[in-house]
Motif scaffolding. Structure first.
Motif, PDB file in Angstrom:
ATOM      1  N   ILE A  32       7.037  69.858  29.827  1.00  0.00           N
ATOM      2  CA  ILE A  32       7.428  70.079  31.221  1.00  0.00           C
ATOM      3  C   ILE A  32       8.572  71.091  31.297  1.00  0.00           C
ATOM      4  CG2 ILE A  32       8.437  68.983  33.268  1.00  0.00           C
ATOM      5  CD1 ILE A  32       6.927  66.414  32.430  1.00  0.00           C
ATOM      6  N   LEU A  33       9.522  71.001  30.391  1.00  0.00           N
ATOM      7  CA  LEU A  33      10.643  71.940  30.377  1.00  0.00           C
ATOM      8  C   LEU A  33      10.153  73.364  30.146  1.00  0.00           C
ATOM      9  CD1 LEU A  33      13.736  71.487  30.637  1.00  0.00           C
ATOM     10  CD2 LEU A  33      13.839  71.677  28.165  1.00  0.00           C
ATOM     11  N   PHE A  34       9.206  73.522  29.234  1.00  0.00           N
ATOM     12  CA  PHE A  34       8.640  74.849  28.997  1.00  0.00           C
ATOM     13  C   PHE A  34       7.878  75.352  30.225  1.00  0.00           C
ATOM     14  CE2 PHE A  34       9.015  74.116  24.316  1.00  0.00           C
ATOM     15  CZ  PHE A  34       9.816  75.219  24.066  1.00  0.00           C
ATOM     16  N   GLN A  35       7.163  74.472  30.901  1.00  0.00           N
ATOM     17  CA  GLN A  35       6.433  74.892  32.103  1.00  0.00           C
ATOM     18  C   GLN A  35       7.414  75.311  33.196  1.00  0.00           C
ATOM     19  OE1 GLN A  35       3.404  75.576  32.384  1.00  0.00           O
ATOM     20  NE2 GLN A  35       2.958  75.609  34.550  1.00  0.00           N
TER      21      GLN A  35
ATOM     22  N   TYR B 226      17.062  71.496  35.123  1.00  0.00           N
ATOM     23  CA  TYR B 226      16.849  71.524  33.667  1.00  0.00           C
ATOM     24  C   TYR B 226      17.611  70.370  33.004  1.00  0.00           C
ATOM     25  CZ  TYR B 226      14.718  76.174  33.774  1.00  0.00           C
ATOM     26  OH  TYR B 226      13.883  77.227  33.988  1.00  0.00           O
ATOM     27  N   PHE B 227      18.840  70.158  33.441  1.00  0.00           N
ATOM     28  CA  PHE B 227      19.642  69.069  32.886  1.00  0.00           C
ATOM     29  C   PHE B 227      19.096  67.708  33.307  1.00  0.00           C
ATOM     30  CE2 PHE B 227      22.913  72.517  33.139  1.00  0.00           C
ATOM     31  CZ  PHE B 227      22.929  72.767  31.777  1.00  0.00           C
ATOM     32  N   PHE B 228      18.589  67.636  34.515  1.00  0.00           N
ATOM     33  CA  PHE B 228      17.983  66.390  34.979  1.00  0.00           C
ATOM     34  C   PHE B 228      16.778  66.036  34.110  1.00  0.00           C
ATOM     35  CE2 PHE B 228      14.899  64.182  37.746  1.00  0.00           C
ATOM     36  CZ  PHE B 228      15.624  63.026  37.978  1.00  0.00           C
ATOM     37  N   MET B 229      15.940  67.025  33.812  1.00  0.00           N
ATOM     38  CA  MET B 229      14.759  66.776  32.977  1.00  0.00           C
ATOM     39  C   MET B 229      15.168  66.357  31.561  1.00  0.00           C
ATOM     40  SD  MET B 229      11.539  66.516  32.927  1.00  0.00           S
ATOM     41  CE  MET B 229      11.310  67.085  34.585  1.00  0.00           C
ATOM     42  N   SER B 230      16.192  67.006  31.017  1.00  0.00           N
ATOM     43  CA  SER B 230      16.677  66.620  29.686  1.00  0.00           C
ATOM     44  C   SER B 230      17.306  65.232  29.728  1.00  0.00           C
ATOM     45  CB  SER B 230      17.693  67.641  29.177  1.00  0.00           C
ATOM     46  OG  SER B 230      17.058  68.868  28.967  1.00  0.00           O
ATOM     47  N   GLY B 231      17.975  64.910  30.815  1.00  0.00           N
ATOM     48  CA  GLY B 231      18.553  63.574  30.971  1.00  0.00           C
ATOM     49  C   GLY B 231      17.479  62.510  31.037  1.00  0.00           C
ATOM     50  N   MET B 232      16.384  62.801  31.746  1.00  0.00           N
ATOM     51  CA  MET B 232      15.276  61.838  31.803  1.00  0.00           C
ATOM     52  C   MET B 232      14.671  61.643  30.416  1.00  0.00           C
ATOM     53  SD  MET B 232      13.444  62.697  35.492  1.00  0.00           S
ATOM     54  CE  MET B 232      11.871  62.650  34.756  1.00  0.00           C
ATOM     55  N   GLY B 233      14.518  62.735  29.675  1.00  0.00           N
ATOM     56  CA  GLY B 233      14.001  62.628  28.311  1.00  0.00           C
ATOM     57  C   GLY B 233      14.928  61.824  27.416  1.00  0.00           C
ATOM     58  N   THR B 234      16.227  62.020  27.588  1.00  0.00           N
ATOM     59  CA  THR B 234      17.203  61.270  26.798  1.00  0.00           C
ATOM     60  C   THR B 234      17.165  59.791  27.164  1.00  0.00           C
ATOM     61  OG1 THR B 234      18.603  63.232  26.670  1.00  0.00           O
ATOM     62  CG2 THR B 234      19.638  61.117  26.171  1.00  0.00           C
ATOM     63  N   PHE B 235      17.070  59.491  28.454  1.00  0.00           N
ATOM     64  CA  PHE B 235      16.969  58.096  28.889  1.00  0.00           C
ATOM     65  C   PHE B 235      15.728  57.438  28.285  1.00  0.00           C
ATOM     66  CE2 PHE B 235      15.390  54.874  31.857  1.00  0.00           C
ATOM     67  CZ  PHE B 235      16.474  54.010  31.869  1.00  0.00           C
ATOM     68  N   TYR B 236      14.609  58.154  28.306  1.00  0.00           N
ATOM     69  CA  TYR B 236      13.367  57.648  27.712  1.00  0.00           C
ATOM     70  C   TYR B 236      13.573  57.366  26.218  1.00  0.00           C
ATOM     71  CZ  TYR B 236       8.616  57.649  25.891  1.00  0.00           C
ATOM     72  OH  TYR B 236       7.469  57.325  25.232  1.00  0.00           O
ATOM     73  N   ALA B 237      14.203  58.316  25.506  1.00  0.00           N
ATOM     74  CA  ALA B 237      14.412  58.152  24.071  1.00  0.00           C
ATOM     75  C   ALA B 237      15.322  56.952  23.780  1.00  0.00           C
ATOM     76  CB  ALA B 237      15.013  59.425  23.479  1.00  0.00           C
TER      77      ALA B 237
ATOM     78  N   LEU C 182      16.822  69.154  20.808  1.00  0.00           N
ATOM     79  CA  LEU C 182      16.093  70.350  21.236  1.00  0.00           C
ATOM     80  C   LEU C 182      15.957  70.411  22.757  1.00  0.00           C
ATOM     81  CD1 LEU C 182      14.511  72.871  20.333  1.00  0.00           C
ATOM     82  CD2 LEU C 182      12.467  71.429  20.224  1.00  0.00           C
ATOM     83  N   LEU C 183      15.704  69.282  23.378  1.00  0.00           N
ATOM     84  CA  LEU C 183      15.647  69.233  24.845  1.00  0.00           C
ATOM     85  C   LEU C 183      16.933  69.768  25.464  1.00  0.00           C
ATOM     86  CD1 LEU C 183      14.079  65.822  25.960  1.00  0.00           C
ATOM     87  CD2 LEU C 183      13.471  68.061  26.819  1.00  0.00           C
ATOM     88  N   TRP C 184      18.077  69.300  24.958  1.00  0.00           N
ATOM     89  CA  TRP C 184      19.365  69.716  25.520  1.00  0.00           C
ATOM     90  C   TRP C 184      19.689  71.164  25.200  1.00  0.00           C
ATOM     91  CZ3 TRP C 184      21.752  67.620  29.365  1.00  0.00           C
ATOM     92  CH2 TRP C 184      21.484  66.290  29.674  1.00  0.00           C
ATOM     93  N   VAL C 185      19.376  71.619  23.994  1.00  0.00           N
ATOM     94  CA  VAL C 185      19.626  73.028  23.634  1.00  0.00           C
ATOM     95  C   VAL C 185      18.801  73.943  24.525  1.00  0.00           C
ATOM     96  CG1 VAL C 185      19.275  74.745  21.802  1.00  0.00           C
ATOM     97  CG2 VAL C 185      20.357  72.562  21.269  1.00  0.00           C
ATOM     98  N   LEU C 186      17.527  73.605  24.717  1.00  0.00           N
ATOM     99  CA  LEU C 186      16.675  74.429  25.577  1.00  0.00           C
ATOM    100  C   LEU C 186      17.131  74.368  27.036  1.00  0.00           C
ATOM    101  CD1 LEU C 186      13.159  73.734  24.056  1.00  0.00           C
ATOM    102  CD2 LEU C 186      14.468  75.862  23.955  1.00  0.00           C
ATOM    103  N   ALA C 187      17.552  73.195  27.494  1.00  0.00           N
ATOM    104  CA  ALA C 187      18.030  73.079  28.877  1.00  0.00           C
ATOM    105  C   ALA C 187      19.243  73.979  29.106  1.00  0.00           C
ATOM    106  CB  ALA C 187      18.363  71.634  29.204  1.00  0.00           C
ATOM    107  N   ILE C 188      20.165  73.977  28.166  1.00  0.00           N
ATOM    108  CA  ILE C 188      21.346  74.842  28.295  1.00  0.00           C
ATOM    109  C   ILE C 188      20.940  76.305  28.247  1.00  0.00           C
ATOM    110  CG2 ILE C 188      23.472  75.550  27.117  1.00  0.00           C
ATOM    111  CD1 ILE C 188      23.757  72.551  26.275  1.00  0.00           C
ATOM    112  N   TYR C 189      20.048  76.647  27.310  1.00  0.00           N
ATOM    113  CA  TYR C 189      19.588  78.034  27.181  1.00  0.00           C
ATOM    114  C   TYR C 189      18.882  78.500  28.456  1.00  0.00           C
ATOM    115  CZ  TYR C 189      17.085  82.080  25.389  1.00  0.00           C
ATOM    116  OH  TYR C 189      16.581  83.342  25.208  1.00  0.00           O
TER     117      TYR C 189
END
Length: 172
Positions: free
Chosen positions: A127-130, A67-78, A32-39
């Motif tokens: 954060i992505l939504f904000q 947006y991709f950086f934030m999704s990348g950080m979330g992916t790294f965390y996961a 979902l993070l990546w789909v929203l980042a692309i959108y």
């Protein structure tokens, strides 16, 4: 031979059905993070907010690539939390594990990691939504709600850690 009160390292415990559900929920949040980042990136203006002050208002602006950086950080965390769940000897909890109860204590430590994975990914989504709220009026929230959400998320993470630390230390 170790004495019964000597500390030991956690062991890998096979995941239960509920653990697999938590893993799938975390995986869903990563996707979902990546789909929203692309959108959000497709429709993004030249500048998007990249930092927020204590009131939740933007204090820094940057490229939409953030947006991709934030999704990348979330992916790294996961990935780090998945790694901790599958290799529990690297988890640093303030609890001494005993040889006689290492399996149930390890299972609780791993469950704690899985819950922290979901809570942390929810924070990255928040954060992505904000960030996207400045390009989509429907997503705009009150700045105090953003700050309260972030502080609430931190306290939720601390609560999960304290809850599981107490449960781990009480295993007999």
């Amino acid at each position: 031979m170790r004495l019964n009160n000597q500390p030991v390292k956690p062991v890998r415990v096979p995941p239960t059905r509920f653990d697999r559900v938590l893993d799938l929920a975390a995986l869903f949040l990563v996707v979902l993070l990546w789909v929203l980042a692309i959108y959000f990136f497709i429709d993004a203006p030249d500048k998007v907010p990249t930092g927020f002050d204590a009131a939740g208002n933007p204090r820094g602006w940057g490229s939409a690539v953030f947006y991709f950086f934030m999704s990348g950080m979330g992916t790294f965390y996961a990935v780090a939390m998945f790694f901790a769940a599958y290799f529990p000897q690297f988890i640093n909890m303030p609890v001494v594990l005993k040889e006689s109860t290492v399996v149930p204590q390890s299972a609780l430590m791993i469950r704690c990691c899985r819950w922290l994975n979901i809570v942390g990914l929810a924070m990255f989504l928040f954060i992505l939504f904000q960030m996207s709220a400045y390009q989509y009026e429907a997503l705009r929230m009150d700045a105090s709600l953003f700050v309260a959400g972030m502080i609430g998320n931190v306290f939720l993470m601390l609560g999960v850690i304290i809850y599981y630390s107490v449960r781990i230390s009480r295993v007999k």
